[in-house]
Design an enzyme around this catalytic site. Structure first.
Site, PDB file in Angstrom:
ATOM      1  N   CYS A 139       0.804  -1.230   0.000  1.00  0.00           N
ATOM      2  CA  CYS A 139       0.000   0.000   0.000  1.00  0.00           C
ATOM      3  C   CYS A 139       0.840   1.284   0.000  1.00  0.00           C
ATOM      4  CB  CYS A 139      -0.981  -0.020   1.163  1.00  0.00           C
ATOM      5  SG  CYS A 139      -2.087  -1.438   1.051  1.00  0.00           S
ATOM      6  N   HIS A 179      -3.076   6.187   4.876  1.00  0.00           N
ATOM      7  CA  HIS A 179      -3.614   5.079   4.087  1.00  0.00           C
ATOM      8  C   HIS A 179      -5.039   4.769   4.557  1.00  0.00           C
ATOM      9  CE1 HIS A 179      -3.966   1.477   1.892  1.00  0.00           C
ATOM     10  NE2 HIS A 179      -3.691   0.631   2.873  1.00  0.00           N
ATOM     11  N   ASN A 186     -10.297   0.207   0.627  1.00  0.00           N
ATOM     12  CA  ASN A 186      -8.837   0.181   0.561  1.00  0.00           C
ATOM     13  C   ASN A 186      -8.408  -0.058  -0.883  1.00  0.00           C
ATOM     14  OD1 ASN A 186      -6.123  -0.432   0.682  1.00  0.00           O
ATOM     15  ND2 ASN A 186      -6.291  -1.880   2.383  1.00  0.00           N
TER      16      ASN A 186
HETATM   17  O1  UT7 Z   1      -3.818  -2.208   3.299  1.00  0.00           O
HETATM   18  C1  UT7 Z   1      -2.960  -3.070   3.962  1.00  0.00           C
HETATM   19  C2  UT7 Z   1      -3.142  -2.991   5.370  1.00  0.00           C
HETATM   20  N1  UT7 Z   1      -4.358  -3.675   5.780  1.00  0.00           N
HETATM   21  C3  UT7 Z   1      -4.908  -3.333   6.890  1.00  0.00           C
HETATM   22  O2  UT7 Z   1      -4.450  -2.408   7.494  1.00  0.00           O
HETATM   23  C4  UT7 Z   1      -6.054  -4.147   7.418  1.00  0.00           C
HETATM   24  C5  UT7 Z   1      -5.935  -4.204   8.901  1.00  0.00           C
HETATM   25  N2  UT7 Z   1      -6.938  -5.043   9.568  1.00  0.00           N
HETATM   26  C6  UT7 Z   1      -8.221  -4.688   9.661  1.00  0.00           C
HETATM   27  O3  UT7 Z   1      -8.646  -3.686   9.124  1.00  0.00           O
HETATM   28  C7  UT7 Z   1      -9.118  -5.535  10.516  1.00  0.00           C
HETATM   29  O4  UT7 Z   1      -8.344  -6.467  11.223  1.00  0.00           O
HETATM   30  C8  UT7 Z   1     -10.206  -6.296   9.705  1.00  0.00           C
HETATM   31  C9  UT7 Z   1     -11.246  -5.315   9.193  1.00  0.00           C
HETATM   32  C10 UT7 Z   1      -9.572  -7.038   8.554  1.00  0.00           C
HETATM   33  C11 UT7 Z   1     -10.931  -7.282  10.600  1.00  0.00           C
HETATM   34  O5  UT7 Z   1     -11.503  -6.598  11.721  1.00  0.00           O
HETATM   35  P1  UT7 Z   1     -11.288  -7.168  13.186  1.00  0.00           P
HETATM   36  O6  UT7 Z   1     -12.022  -6.315  14.098  1.00  0.00           O
HETATM   37  O7  UT7 Z   1      -9.809  -7.311  13.391  1.00  0.00           O
HETATM   38  O8  UT7 Z   1     -12.023  -8.545  13.104  1.00  0.00           O
HETATM   39  P2  UT7 Z   1     -11.437 -10.002  13.377  1.00  0.00           P
HETATM   40  O9  UT7 Z   1     -10.579 -10.443  12.253  1.00  0.00           O
HETATM   41  O10 UT7 Z   1     -10.856 -10.065  14.761  1.00  0.00           O
HETATM   42  O11 UT7 Z   1     -12.755 -10.857  13.376  1.00  0.00           O
HETATM   43  C12 UT7 Z   1     -13.768 -10.659  14.379  1.00  0.00           C
HETATM   44  C13 UT7 Z   1     -14.964 -11.489  13.994  1.00  0.00           C
HETATM   45  C14 UT7 Z   1     -14.609 -12.937  13.631  1.00  0.00           C
HETATM   46  O12 UT7 Z   1     -15.659 -13.771  14.113  1.00  0.00           O
HETATM   47  P3  UT7 Z   1     -15.478 -14.621  15.466  1.00  0.00           P
HETATM   48  O13 UT7 Z   1     -14.296 -15.505  15.237  1.00  0.00           O
HETATM   49  O14 UT7 Z   1     -15.257 -13.605  16.544  1.00  0.00           O
HETATM   50  O15 UT7 Z   1     -16.786 -15.338  15.575  1.00  0.00           O
HETATM   51  C15 UT7 Z   1     -14.624 -12.933  12.136  1.00  0.00           C
HETATM   52  O16 UT7 Z   1     -14.914 -14.207  11.585  1.00  0.00           O
HETATM   53  O17 UT7 Z   1     -15.578 -10.928  12.831  1.00  0.00           O
HETATM   54  C16 UT7 Z   1     -15.751 -11.975  11.870  1.00  0.00           C
HETATM   55  N3  UT7 Z   1     -15.711 -11.378  10.544  1.00  0.00           N
HETATM   56  C17 UT7 Z   1     -16.798 -10.928   9.912  1.00  0.00           C
HETATM   57  N4  UT7 Z   1     -18.088 -10.903  10.258  1.00  0.00           N
HETATM   58  C18 UT7 Z   1     -18.956 -10.382   9.395  1.00  0.00           C
HETATM   59  C19 UT7 Z   1     -14.619 -11.161   9.758  1.00  0.00           C
HETATM   60  N5  UT7 Z   1     -15.012 -10.614   8.616  1.00  0.00           N
HETATM   61  C20 UT7 Z   1     -16.347 -10.444   8.687  1.00  0.00           C
HETATM   62  C21 UT7 Z   1     -17.309  -9.927   7.805  1.00  0.00           C
HETATM   63  N6  UT7 Z   1     -18.594  -9.901   8.190  1.00  0.00           N
HETATM   64  N7  UT7 Z   1     -16.992  -9.434   6.592  1.00  0.00           N
END
Ligand code: UT7
Length: 337
Positions: free
Chosen positions: A122, A264, A294
């Site tokens: 990125c 970003h 993004n």
């Molecule tokens: O550009 C390069 C750099 N990239 C970034 O900077 C991305 C950085 N990371 C993020 O933005 C976040 O970590 C995400 C948006 C990718 C994920 O958010 P999070 O708050 O870290 O969620 P998580 O991965 O801890 O997941 C929490 C829950 C999980 O369910 P359980 O295991 O708690 O039951 C996931 O399965 O949210 C679930 N989940 C979703 N639920 C509904 C993950 N994606 C989704 C979704 N819809 N699309």
């Protein structure tokens, strides 16, 4: 350790034009609700995204970049013949080789100077700007076309709800030029950093020499983005904070002297968390993630161009930019627009 020191340069650089291209097709969160186990509410509250743009099937990165370049040339009142270097930050080139920059050079009907891509995730556009600045400062180039362009939706796993809702496609282009003494505009400083020990938490596993394309790699979806979102999230805030502090300190700026912060656009929570850590007035933070999601290397040049054309950023404003991404890479760019 980053040991860059600020040295006196022969010339100064400035930004003389900006442009962007966003594809027409809009995909909103409700479109995802119909296809995968997700909700508009989850996407909006966890990421700040509501909609994003998707390139057409027949569009490649250079096609979008070309439109952004035309836009930038127009804003700089230049013709393509004025450009003497092209650098494209991208992780989704038209082909593994030749570079997208060379294809762009052909589209712009110019030749006879250096054109190359930078693979820095990125922050590809920040990396490209850092290089362009030095070519201009040492007198080797006068007008560098600095592009950030990506079509992440062509390497997205649409079965992975943790990543597929996050990305969009776009291109941004900025012309960095040699500044004259009377110019108020100035590229003050920039820096780039990498920590390769985290290379495997944000990666496109297959398609390179480590894992060439095969039926198996296609079947297992290994040509798409793999990301450990939580780990990336934590490192994103810290790295951008360090990159911002470092470039401000080295140039005697504090956060009160910054008119605009453009980071970003990966997650609204990352942007807000960085803003809080830097103690920047929230009104000074440029945000467009809700519209475009993004877009990888394109987020910052697109946001810069939008803020300039909307009349938010004006000539003379001090703008701090910072990005973070696959590598892991990070970087910052400090300008007086
Ligand atoms: O550009 C390069 C750099 N990239 C970034 O900077 C991305 C950085 N990371 C993020 O933005 C976040 O970590 C995400 C948006 C990718 C994920 O958010 P999070 O708050 O870290 O969620 P998580 O991965 O801890 O997941 C929490 C829950 C999980 O369910 P359980 O295991 O708690 O039951 C996931 O399965 O949210 C679930 N989940 C979703 N639920 C509904 C993950 N994606 C989704 C979704 N819809 N699309």
């Amino acid at each position: 350790m980053n040991s860059r020191v600020k040295s006196e340069s022969k010339y100064k650089a400035k930004i003389s034009g900006t442009g962007r291209y966003l594809p027409e097709k809009i995909v909103n969160n409700y479109d995802f609700e119909k296809k995968i186990d997700t909700t508009d509410e989850w996407i909006r509250t966890r990421t700040g995204i509501f909609e994003r743009r998707y390139a057409a099937d027949n569009q490649a990165t250079s096609d979008m970049a070309f439109e952004a370049c035309l836009n930038a040339l127009e804003s700089a009142h230049m013709s393509s013949k004025d450009i003497d270097m092209i650098i494209v930050g991208t992780v989704t080139p038209d082909h593994p080789f030749p570079s997208t920059a060379c294809i762009l050079q052909k589209k712009l009907a110019i030749k006879g100077f250096g054109a190359f891509d930078i693979s820095a995730g990125c922050p590809g556009w920040i990396y490209a700007s850092d290089i362009a600045r030095q070519y201009i400062e040492n007198g080797s180039a006068e007008n560098v076309m600095v592009v950030g362009a990506d079509i992440l939706t062509k390497i997205t796993n649409f079965d992975d709800r943790g990543t597929c809702v996050l990305f969009g496609d776009a291109a941004g282009a900025v012309i960095m030029s040699r500044a004259e003494r009377k110019d108020i505009s100035l590229v003050i400083d920039s820096e780039i950093v990498a920590d390769g020990s985290y290379y495997d938490i944000l990666v496109q596993p297959a398609g390179g020499s480590r894992m060439p394309a095969s039926e198996e790699t296609v079947r297992k979806n290994l040509h798409t983005i793999y990301m450990e979102g939580n780990k990336v999230f934590k490192l994103a805030v810290k790295s951008m904070e360090t990159a911002c502090e470092s470039v401000m300190q080295r140039n005697g700026f504090d956060i009160k002297s910054i008119d605009w912060l453009i980071t970003h656009q990966a997650n609204l929570r990352i942007i807000e968390s960085l803003g809080n850590k830097l103690k920047v007035d929230p009104h000074k933070v440029i945000i467009n993630i809700e519209k475009y999601a993004n877009t990888s290397a394109a987020t910052i040049p697109v946001a810069l161009d939008e803020a300039v054309r909307d009349g938010k950023i004006r000539r003379g404003d001090v703008v701090l930019m910072s990005s973070f991404g696959a590598g892991l890479t990070s970087g910052s760019l400090l300008i007086r627009y």
